[in-house]
Scaffold this motif. Structure first.
Motif, PDB file in Angstrom:
ATOM      1  N   ASN A  50      57.142-114.944 -20.229  1.00 21.72           N
ATOM      2  CA  ASN A  50      57.720-114.005 -21.189  1.00 21.72           C
ATOM      3  C   ASN A  50      59.238-114.146 -21.218  1.00 21.72           C
ATOM      4  N   THR A  83      54.595-105.260 -22.895  1.00 20.45           N
ATOM      5  CA  THR A  83      54.881-106.648 -23.271  1.00 20.45           C
ATOM      6  C   THR A  83      54.390-106.844 -24.695  1.00 20.45           C
ATOM      7  N   ILE A  85      53.727-109.471 -27.813  1.00 18.09           N
ATOM      8  CA  ILE A  85      53.541-110.880 -28.168  1.00 18.09           C
ATOM      9  C   ILE A  85      53.688-111.043 -29.673  1.00 18.09           C
ATOM     10  N   ASN A  97      57.183-121.061 -23.327  1.00 20.24           N
ATOM     11  CA  ASN A  97      55.851-120.629 -23.784  1.00 20.24           C
ATOM     12  C   ASN A  97      54.829-121.755 -23.755  1.00 20.24           C
ATOM     13  N   GLY A 104      55.869-113.952 -25.499  1.00 19.53           N
ATOM     14  CA  GLY A 104      55.858-112.550 -25.090  1.00 19.53           C
ATOM     15  C   GLY A 104      57.266-112.047 -24.802  1.00 19.53           C
ATOM     16  N   ARG A 106      59.559-108.809 -22.913  1.00 21.34           N
ATOM     17  CA  ARG A 106      59.623-107.637 -22.028  1.00 21.34           C
ATOM     18  C   ARG A 106      61.032-107.074 -22.067  1.00 21.34           C
ATOM     19  N   ILE A 166      49.943-105.362 -22.332  1.00 20.46           N
ATOM     20  CA  ILE A 166      50.267-106.515 -23.172  1.00 20.46           C
ATOM     21  C   ILE A 166      49.662-106.303 -24.551  1.00 20.46           C
TER      22      ILE A 166
END
Length: 199
Positions: A50, A83, A85, A97, A104, A106, A166
């Protein structure tokens, strides 16, 4: 520049607290620093990382095809244990990635960690543990396990021990890929228009 910022700028990984568990952070745009995190965690390369960012602008800079409710979602739940995406754009290096079409994001709520992300970011920050082991909640134990001179900021006051939720926004329907502290009901209460996949 404090010790942790110096370590990050030097391309080293550091252990920092979030609002969930400890993370192993390093500069995301430094391929060698990212390689170090993969090696320390013994993490398979096909498992993407992420981006830890400090603002909505950062999220938009590294993504595309953002849904219309993104701003409200960020304003309501971030910084916090979520999180997000999204589809990745050309600004996201393949070493982040793993060449996937998504990435993702954060935005941890711990003030010191968020400050370091703002100054040195974007950062990667997967949970500070060996791959396949439980997420780390004891700083000294984590540092002993990782070794290699990694330093850590010990602060258990924010930790819940529960991983982030997520939320995959990359398709027509929103999917919860991992249930964490923030529930589907929490999100729908604040933003009823979010098109969740049927369960």
């Amino acid at each position: 520049m404090d010790l942790f910022e110096k370590e990050l700028e030097a391309g080293h990984a550091v252990v920092l607290p979030t609002e969930t568990v400890y993370g192993l952070f390093a500069k995301a745009l430094d391929e060698a620093a990212v390689d170090q995190v993969y090696a320390l965690k013994q993490r398979p390369r096909e498992k993407a990382m992420n981006l830890n960012v400090s603002s909505e602008e950062d999220i938009r800079f590294y993504s595309k095809n953002q849904p219309p409710y993104l701003s409200k979602l960020i304003a309501t739940f971030l910084p916090g244990p979520l999180t997000i995406i999204l589809e990745a754009n050309e600004e996201v290096p393949a070493w982040i990635n793993s060449g996937m079409a998504t990435v993702g994001f954060r935005m941890p709520a711990h003030p010191k960690t968020l400050e370091l992300i703002r100054k040195a970011g974007p950062l990667i920050g997967p949970s500070a543990n060996l791959s396949g082991k439980a997420s780390g909640t004891q700083c000294q134990q984590i540092l002993k396990e990782l070794g290699h001179g990694v330093i850590g900021l010990e602060d258990d006051s924010f930790l819940t021990g529960q991983d982030s939720t997520i939320l995959d926004l990359s398709g027509d329907k929103v999917k919860i890929l991992r249930q964490g502290a923030i529930t589907r009901e929490d999100i729908l209460t604040k933003i009823p228009a979010i098109p969740f996949e049927e369960v």
